[in-house]
Design an enzyme around this catalytic site. Sequence first.
Site, PDB file in Angstrom:
ATOM      1  N   HIS A  84       5.869  -2.719  -0.692  1.00  0.00           N
ATOM      2  CA  HIS A  84       5.706  -2.792  -1.953  1.00  0.00           C
ATOM      3  C   HIS A  84       6.855  -3.014  -2.798  1.00  0.00           C
ATOM      4  O   HIS A  84       7.751  -2.049  -2.759  1.00  0.00           O
ATOM      5  CB  HIS A  84       4.582  -1.829  -2.720  1.00  0.00           C
TER       6      HIS A  84
ATOM      7  N   ASP B 103       4.131  -6.659  -1.767  1.00  0.00           N
ATOM      8  CA  ASP B 103       3.281  -6.693  -2.814  1.00  0.00           C
ATOM      9  C   ASP B 103       3.570  -6.160  -4.233  1.00  0.00           C
ATOM     10  O   ASP B 103       4.431  -5.410  -4.256  1.00  0.00           O
ATOM     11  CB  ASP B 103       1.808  -6.201  -2.009  1.00  0.00           C
TER      12      ASP B 103
HETATM   13 ZN   LIG Z   1      -1.351  -4.960  -4.319  1.00  0.00          ZN
END
Ligand SMILES: [Zn+2]
Length: 285
Positions: free
Chosen positions: A249, A104
């Site tokens: 992430h 992400d």
């Molecule tokens: Zn996010």
Amino acid sequence: MPAIGPKQAGRQRWKVRSAAVIRQPRRSLGWRAALLALSSPNCPLRAWRDGSHARRISTVNAWTFILPAVAGAGVSAWGAFHPRSQLFGPTVHWADNACALTFDDGPNPQVTTRLLSLLEKHEVPATFFVLGKYVREYPSLASEIVARKHCIGNHTYAHPSLLLLSRQRIIDELNRCEDAVFQATAVRTACVRPPFGFRGPQFYPAARRAGFSKIVMWSVNGWDWNPQPACRVSRRLEKVQQGDIVLLHDGDHRASNADRRHMLEALEYWLPRWKNRGLQFVSFG
Ligand SMILES: [Zn+2]
């Protein structure tokens, strides 16, 4: 004053008693008994008369409102925040017979290219839930993700919490990200992930209206969005097994050049081990 005889005195007393009886309100025998009982210190009605009973009743009434309200708030919070909740619409949080890596908040010029090379080395496909604002900033990174056969998902344009946004504002956020992705890659995204995983009852209809068929959540969280020793992320990934969707992430919604070495190191450790265990990997197209 003339003296009064016993007969007259008796009549006088009778008159006084009669006047007293007339002045007092006439009460039935039952009423008098009730008053007598009420004046007793052991009488339960006395508590009611003194107000403590009223307080107890008001306390009970308050709880009859508070308990359902607290329970309702708890259920709503679970529906809005828990990645596996289906309360506000169906989500994908399980990858069936395979494992899915998701990244992400990118693309990130410090990390995404290195990550793509690492995934290529181990022949693992992944899904990148990108932010439109970073795709606009680094379109070549977005097109590199697609060129290396990975999938791109929509993570909104600017990463706002969608929890309290109107349906139209959510659609606008998704569309802005979609436009940025399409301009950079000529590819349309099919899946979406709400920032922070937060979603209210308006999110699912908004995502459907914007053309998304899948809301992809996760089952394992790397908790990797702040710099930390790689061993911590590595420990959290220890439990990954077939069927898991792993949240990691490569970017940071607060800064476009975030340090994600801890995530890369943890993946470097686990990717060959997962492959040796026979885990199959899929992406969300
Ligand atoms: Zn996010």
